[in-house]
Write an enzyme that holds these catalytic residues in place. Structure first.
Site, mmCIF file in Angstrom:
data_model
loop_
_atom_site.group_PDB
_atom_site.id
_atom_site.type_symbol
_atom_site.label_atom_id
_atom_site.label_comp_id
_atom_site.label_asym_id
_atom_site.label_seq_id
_atom_site.Cartn_x
_atom_site.Cartn_y
_atom_site.Cartn_z
ATOM 1 C CD1 TRP A 51 72.542 9.868 -33.029
ATOM 2 C CD2 TRP A 51 71.098 9.629 -30.849
ATOM 3 N NE1 TRP A 51 73.199 9.152 -31.632
ATOM 4 C CE2 TRP A 51 72.072 9.064 -30.827
ATOM 5 C CE3 TRP A 51 69.954 10.246 -30.224
ATOM 6 C CZ2 TRP A 51 72.629 9.152 -29.073
ATOM 7 C CZ3 TRP A 51 69.996 9.736 -28.942
ATOM 8 C CH2 TRP A 51 71.437 9.350 -28.863
ATOM 9 C CG ASP A 52 75.952 11.776 -33.767
ATOM 10 O OD1 ASP A 52 75.285 10.999 -33.872
ATOM 11 O OD2 ASP A 52 77.364 11.766 -33.690
ATOM 12 C CD GLU A 64 75.888 2.789 -30.707
ATOM 13 O OE1 GLU A 64 76.684 2.070 -31.323
ATOM 14 O OE2 GLU A 64 75.185 3.102 -31.529
ATOM 15 C CE LYS A 70 79.838 3.512 -28.381
ATOM 16 N NZ LYS A 70 79.336 2.855 -29.260
ATOM 17 C CD GLN A 71 75.348 6.404 -26.823
ATOM 18 O OE1 GLN A 71 76.327 5.469 -27.767
ATOM 19 N NE2 GLN A 71 75.780 7.665 -27.543
HETATM 20 C C1 BGC Z 1 77.062 6.512 -31.009
HETATM 21 C C2 BGC Z 1 76.281 6.728 -31.754
HETATM 22 C C3 BGC Z 1 76.559 8.093 -32.498
HETATM 23 C C4 BGC Z 1 77.521 7.506 -33.346
HETATM 24 C C5 BGC Z 1 78.331 8.678 -33.917
HETATM 25 C C6 BGC Z 1 78.664 6.075 -31.508
HETATM 26 O O1 BGC Z 1 79.553 5.938 -30.944
HETATM 27 O O2 BGC Z 1 76.825 5.650 -30.366
HETATM 28 O O3 BGC Z 1 74.923 7.349 -30.583
HETATM 29 O O4 BGC Z 1 75.546 8.544 -32.988
HETATM 30 O O5 BGC Z 1 78.691 7.116 -32.982
HETATM 31 O O6 BGC Z 1 78.555 9.845 -33.082
#
Ligand code: BGC
Length: 787
Positions: A377-378, A506, A618-619
């Protein structure tokens, strides 16, 4: 709360330059990092910043976006519907390689006596330049000047100019220019983000041959059956006498130049490299295509290639540059550092996307194999805003690429027992490649993220053709998925609930009613209902086609609307915040203050279950929703939610700091906004995440553009209405950026006290500045005070 030490590059070795990344000495301590920082690419082809001469090297890398091998995912315990096939972007034959011998002495950087070393990535010429003065053990001084580029204009072409001049004597010089097959693929050292590697050789040689001064190699992958043709060709410019020998075997094509070098007389080779890939064409056919490109490049010459590269970049910067000037302060930070980092970020996005014409954008661009070259999804949430506003052609291609996966997404929905389509959480070839469903497949929000990007792209560009054709089909299938996935829950007052999903964060997986997911699903359902109803009422022919393609029942539109209207959005009255999911607030709060520095990122040191039973993030998740769908939150809610979630956020993902900065700016927390902005902007140049050695963080780069435009510029574009509420940090004196809006070119220039909006091209445009409506007329700047 990012805990990593930054690189702290010594300024006398890495001086700041607003348009360049410079390395003034040979500094192997940062070798792995600089292989990423000096990587070059065009979105189709990418090369890590390895030295021509090979050693020292950590991970030699040459990649074609989307060129991958497949392999069976082995589960200890299999369950129904698990993803079956892994996909890894491959390391290709290395064409950068040039070995140099002077009087039979091999030039090797680690042992050579260097009188001068300078390496520069120039973001205006689009070249990686190097100048070295080497003194051989016998006292000969050898000047080595090289220049490398991956062409932005010709997507299959790269070139290296390599010039050797013995300054103080005559010498015998040998230059062996190679194309070396059978390169090593990344093998994970225990970090799940890294590629797992292959036990056996992957690229099977099928053809190899020499023709004039060309060497060509053709391969086929063992499992995915993809094919590759690559070749090298040389032009020589020198008054020194020389002969050339050519050799070619399955895994190495080479041209060896034996030169009687005269003192002070340069010997220059220009090496052209071409790579072609295909899902099935014969490798010989691809080699023939490579030959055609090499022939044309040879005819046009290196100077023409340099000019076309510079022209391409002029155009890029004219649409995409963000200019920032900082207030001079008494600080150890060198002036211009932010400008340099910002430009480098944008340059990396260009290098990862501009010629990605039938692929997505890998999470690391083409700078490394970490995340296996997968698309996440980035692309949609972090890159497409920048691309929609500055490079609509590229944005369109990326959306069309997603559309090309729709058939597989339909099948995937069936595999997980659902109607509609489910796009893969991570993929190269369109099939789900995530082996860990909790933090992979369960991220159903990918569907809504794609639709969010589609909506934004259409609002920014006015490209209704994409919306009413490919877009409409994606809307039907994604809305169907949500309508089928959720249910009306009596226990929640008959509201529409979505259970068993993972949101962006996550560290909390397979949860009920992840607020981000429900809000985004609601947007997805509403946009589908609205668009398809417009199609039905206004474009009956297109509607008929859509019905034919999707077997749409007109009643479905009402079902989507109903689900959207009844969408359950968790809210905690007592705390006045949106819980991240139904159970989030019941979990124990993780004590981040007492967690040792060396235990981050947490996922490398704690069992997932330990993480999942805590309030630890995490984010950005709710905080991201407050940015993307900010018009659905009140100002007070934004403040309350941010203050609750920010202290729980580890920043273990590079996708977080940029969003935290933007939302902090909006709620008036200037200190946090600046702190996170700095993390985001310097994510790679200062190695904030600690893993730039494995490749650059492309999403964060799109995020830094958003920090400048949405954070400091205070731009919002809900439903396509442009508004600005600028708030420059105290450290920033001025900020300037350009936007393309529905065929118009808008330039925005901000200082602490005034904003200037100039419509450079196109018809009248309505915007708002701090709540005041302005009708911009072409060529007439609107100068507005900032309160
Ligand atoms: C993140 C995801 C991301 C992926 C690739 C992961 O560490 O949690 O949101 O899409 O990295 O960048």
């Amino acid at each position: 709360m990012i805990r990593h030490q930054t690189l702290n590059p010594p300024p006398h070795i890495y001086p700041v330059d607003e348009w360049k990344i410079i390395e003034r000495s040979f500094y192997p301590r940062f070798l792995a990092q600089t292989e990423t920082l000096f990587a070059i690419g065009n979105g189709y082809l990418g090369m890590r910043g390895n030295f021509e001469e090979g050693s020292p090297e950590v991970h030699t890398g040459t990649f074609i976006n989307g060129f991958h091998e497949t392999w069976p995912i082995i589960y200890g315990e299999l369950a129904f519907g698990f993803a079956k096939t892994g996909q890894t972007m491959l390391n290709l034959p290395d064409g950068k390689r040039i070995n140099l011998y002077v009087d039979d002495e091999l030039f090797s950087l680690p042992s050579a006596k260097l009188l001068l070393f300078e390496r520069t990535l120039d973001m205006r010429s689009g070249t990686l330049d190097r100048e070295i003065l080497w003194e051989t053990p016998s006292g000969k001084q050898v000047l080595i000047e090289s220049r490398r580029l991956v062409s932005l204009e010709y997507r299959h072409l790269a070139a290296i100019s390599y010039q050797v001049t013995v300054l103080n004597a005559a010498a015998t010089v040998v230059i062996a220019s190679q194309l070396r097959g059978n390169q090593v693929n990344q093998i994970s050292q225990g970090d799940p983000r890294q590629a797992p590697g292959f036990r056996n050789r992957v690229l099977q040689p099928e053809v190899h041959y020499l023709k004039d001064q060309r060497a060509l190699l053709g391969y086929r992958t063992k499992e995915s059956g993809m094919t590759l043709g690559c070749g090298i060709e040389h032009a020589v410019e020198s008054s020194c006498p020389y002969t050339v020998e050519l050799n070619c075997s399955e895994d190495c094509g080479e041209a060896v130049f034996l030169v009687d070098a005269l003192a002070k007389k340069p010997f220059q080779i220009v090496k052209y490299l071409s790579y072609h890939s295909s899902a099935d064409a014969h490798p010989q056919e691809l080699c023939t295509r490579a030959e055609r490109i090499l022939g044309r490049a040879l005819e046009q010459g290196f100077d023409e290639l340099l000019s076309s590269q510079a022209r391409y970049l002029d155009d890029f910067w004219s649409h995409s540059d963000v200019q920032i000037t900082e207030v001079p302060v008494d600080s150890p930070r060198p002036p211009g550092e932010t400008q340099q980092a910002l430009r480098w970020n944008l340059f990396q996005i260009l290098q990862a996307s501009s010629r990605a014409e039938d692929t997505g954008i890998p999470a690391k661009g083409l700078s490394g194999q970490t995340y296996q070259g997968h698309y996440f999804w980035d692309t949609e949430i972090y890159l497409l805003p920048f691309l929609s506003y500055t490079a609509p052609r590229v944005a369109r291609n990326l959306l069309l690429f997603r559309y090309s996966m729709l058939a597989q997404a339909r099948l995937r929905a069936r595999e997980v027992n659902q109607k509609g389509a489910l796009f893969p959480w991570r993929t190269i070839n369109g099939n789900e490649a995530s082996a860990y469903y909790a933090a992979g497949t369960a991220q159903y929000h990918i569907n809504a993220d794609i639709i969010f990007a589609l909506k934004k792209y259409v609002e920014v560009t006015g490209d209704n053709s994409l919306l009413y054709n490919e877009g409409a089909e994606m809307l039907v299938e994604t809305a169907r998925l949500w309508a089928d996935l959720g249910f009306y829950s009596e226990r929640k007052g008959g509201k529409f609930c979505i259970h068993g999903v993972t949101g962006p964060d996550e560290y909390n997986t397979v949860v009920n009613n992840n607020t981000y997911t429900n809000l985004m699903a609601r947007m997805n359902l509403n946009y589908a209902a609205k668009t398809i109803a417009t199609l039905r009422d206004t474009y009956p022919d297109l509607f008929e086609t859509l019905v034919y393609r999707t077997a749409l029942d007109p009643d479905e539109i009402g079902e989507w609307q109903a689900a959207a209207e009844s969408m359950y959005i968790p809210f905690d009255e007592k705390l006045g915040i949106y819980p991240q999911d139904d159970n989030f607030l019941d979990r124990e709060v993780w004590d981040l203050k007492r967690t040792p520095q060396d235990k981050f990122p947490l996922f490398l040191y704690y069992h997932p279950l330990v993480i999942y039973r805590h309030q630890v993030i995490k984010q950005a998740d709710i905080v991201l929703a407050m940015f993307l769908l900010g018009n659905e939150f009140s100002a007070e809610q934004k403040g309350d939610n941010f203050r609750y979630y920010d202290p729980l956020t580890t920043g273990d993902s590079s996708l977080s700091a940029c969003i935290q900065s933007i939302v902090a700016a909006e709620i008036g927390d200037r200190e946090k906004s600046e702190k996170y902005a700095r993390y985001a902007v310097l994510m790679d140049l200062a190695d904030i995440g600690g893993n730039v050695k494995d490749g650059c963080h492309i999403a964060s780069m799109g995020g830094t553009w958003m920090v400048a435009v949405y954070g400091f510029g205070g731009m919002r574009d809900y439903d396509g209405a442009l508004s600005f509420n600028p708030r420059l940090p105290d450290t920033v004196r001025s900020l300037r950026f350009a936007l393309q809006v529905q065929g118009r070119n808008l330039e925005v220039e901000l200082t602490a006290v005034k904003a200037t909006y100039l419509l450079k091209k196109g018809m009248e445009l309505a915007i708002s500045h701090q709540g005041e409506l302005i009708a911009l007329l072409p060529g007439i700047p609107a100068v507005m005070a900032i309160r």
